[in-house]
Design a protein around this motif. Sequence first.
Motif, PDB file in Angstrom:
ATOM      1  N   GLN A 165       0.835  -1.209   0.000  1.00 47.20           N
ATOM      2  CA  GLN A 165       0.000   0.000   0.000  1.00 47.20           C
ATOM      3  C   GLN A 165       0.870   1.260   0.000  1.00 47.20           C
ATOM      4  N   ARG A 166       1.953   1.250   0.762  1.00 48.22           N
ATOM      5  CA  ARG A 166       2.844   2.418   0.795  1.00 48.22           C
ATOM      6  C   ARG A 166       3.505   2.645  -0.555  1.00 48.22           C
ATOM      7  N   TRP A 167       3.924   1.550  -1.232  1.00 50.47           N
ATOM      8  CA  TRP A 167       4.514   1.698  -2.557  1.00 50.47           C
ATOM      9  C   TRP A 167       3.482   2.216  -3.557  1.00 50.47           C
ATOM     10  N   ALA A 168       2.238   1.768  -3.433  1.00 46.44           N
ATOM     11  CA  ALA A 168       1.181   2.239  -4.339  1.00 46.44           C
ATOM     12  C   ALA A 168       0.942   3.738  -4.151  1.00 46.44           C
ATOM     13  N   LEU A 169       0.937   4.198  -2.900  1.00 46.82           N
ATOM     14  CA  LEU A 169       0.779   5.630  -2.632  1.00 46.82           C
ATOM     15  C   LEU A 169       1.961   6.423  -3.186  1.00 46.82           C
ATOM     16  N   TYR A 170       3.161   5.881  -3.022  1.00 47.93           N
ATOM     17  CA  TYR A 170       4.355   6.540  -3.547  1.00 47.93           C
ATOM     18  C   TYR A 170       4.268   6.680  -5.061  1.00 47.93           C
ATOM     19  N   ARG A 171       3.883   5.597  -5.732  1.00 50.07           N
ATOM     20  CA  ARG A 171       3.788   5.631  -7.195  1.00 50.07           C
ATOM     21  C   ARG A 171       2.688   6.578  -7.656  1.00 50.07           C
ATOM     22  N   LYS A 172       1.598   6.645  -6.908  1.00 46.74           N
ATOM     23  CA  LYS A 172       0.516   7.559  -7.272  1.00 46.74           C
ATOM     24  C   LYS A 172       0.989   9.009  -7.162  1.00 46.74           C
ATOM     25  N   LYS A 173       1.777   9.300  -6.139  1.00 47.97           N
ATOM     26  CA  LYS A 173       2.261  10.659  -5.915  1.00 47.97           C
ATOM     27  C   LYS A 173       3.435  11.005  -6.821  1.00 47.97           C
ATOM     28  N   ARG A 174       4.384  10.087  -6.976  1.00 45.92           N
ATOM     29  CA  ARG A 174       5.644  10.375  -7.667  1.00 45.92           C
ATOM     30  C   ARG A 174       5.750   9.813  -9.079  1.00 45.92           C
ATOM     31  N   GLY A 175       4.842   8.931  -9.473  1.00 51.22           N
ATOM     32  CA  GLY A 175       4.906   8.367 -10.819  1.00 51.22           C
ATOM     33  C   GLY A 175       5.665   7.053 -10.869  1.00 51.22           C
ATOM     34  N   SER A 176       6.005   6.678 -12.062  1.00 53.95           N
ATOM     35  CA  SER A 176       6.638   5.391 -12.320  1.00 53.95           C
ATOM     36  C   SER A 176       8.002   5.264 -11.644  1.00 53.95           C
ATOM     37  N   LEU A 177       8.363   4.043 -11.310  1.00 54.73           N
ATOM     38  CA  LEU A 177       9.690   3.760 -10.776  1.00 54.73           C
ATOM     39  C   LEU A 177      10.690   3.482 -11.893  1.00 54.73           C
ATOM     40  N   HIS A 178      10.215   3.388 -13.126  1.00 49.80           N
ATOM     41  CA  HIS A 178      11.061   3.097 -14.280  1.00 49.80           C
ATOM     42  C   HIS A 178      12.016   4.276 -14.519  1.00 49.80           C
ATOM     43  N   PRO A 179      13.326   4.029 -14.551  1.00 51.22           N
ATOM     44  CA  PRO A 179      14.282   5.136 -14.704  1.00 51.22           C
ATOM     45  C   PRO A 179      14.067   5.941 -15.993  1.00 51.22           C
ATOM     46  N   GLY A 180      13.744   5.275 -17.082  1.00 49.44           N
ATOM     47  CA  GLY A 180      13.512   5.987 -18.342  1.00 49.44           C
ATOM     48  C   GLY A 180      12.328   6.931 -18.256  1.00 49.44           C
ATOM     49  N   MET A 181      11.262   6.488 -17.592  1.00 44.83           N
ATOM     50  CA  MET A 181      10.081   7.337 -17.444  1.00 44.83           C
ATOM     51  C   MET A 181      10.366   8.516 -16.515  1.00 44.83           C
ATOM     52  N   ARG A 182      11.191   8.300 -15.518  1.00 49.68           N
ATOM     53  CA  ARG A 182      11.535   9.398 -14.606  1.00 49.68           C
ATOM     54  C   ARG A 182      12.396  10.436 -15.325  1.00 49.68           C
ATOM     55  N   ILE A 183      13.308   9.986 -16.179  1.00 48.71           N
ATOM     56  CA  ILE A 183      14.128  10.911 -16.975  1.00 48.71           C
ATOM     57  C   ILE A 183      13.240  11.667 -17.955  1.00 48.71           C
ATOM     58  N   GLU A 184      12.297  10.943 -18.588  1.00 43.83           N
ATOM     59  CA  GLU A 184      11.373  11.586 -19.524  1.00 43.83           C
ATOM     60  C   GLU A 184      10.575  12.676 -18.811  1.00 43.83           C
ATOM     61  N   ARG A 185      10.087  12.391 -17.624  1.00 46.15           N
ATOM     62  CA  ARG A 185       9.301  13.374 -16.875  1.00 46.15           C
ATOM     63  C   ARG A 185      10.154  14.580 -16.486  1.00 46.15           C
ATOM     64  N   SER A 186      11.393  14.343 -16.074  1.00 44.11           N
ATOM     65  CA  SER A 186      12.276  15.444 -15.689  1.00 44.11           C
ATOM     66  C   SER A 186      12.568  16.359 -16.875  1.00 44.11           C
ATOM     67  N   SER A 187      12.895  15.782 -18.008  1.00 45.85           N
ATOM     68  CA  SER A 187      13.183  16.605 -19.187  1.00 45.85           C
ATOM     69  C   SER A 187      11.913  17.294 -19.691  1.00 45.85           C
TER      70      SER A 187
END
Length: 87
Positions: A23-45
């Motif tokens: 449940q905590r990981w689900a809340l984290y993903r809902k707030k912060r988005g995917s854990l996938h490094p490529g998706m996090r880089i895409e979001r940052s750029s």
Amino acid sequence: MLNGIGGCTIAEAQQRLSYEEVQRWALYRKKRGSLHPGMRIERSSALLATLYANTHKGKGSPVKITDFMPHEEEPELSLQQAMKSWH
């Protein structure tokens, strides 16, 4: 499985993670988005591109972050947001 969180397979994750931890990981993903490094880089750029575009854009509707994220779906409008856009 979730970037190796809880184990390499679903069976391992089910054995190692408690329900509360999932449940905590689900809340984290809902707030912060995917854990996938490529998706996090895409979001940052995309965030940087959105800030730049909105700073240098003339009048009109602002550019949204999802305009620069080809792998992300546009979030659904809430009733209040839809009603606000109709006026």
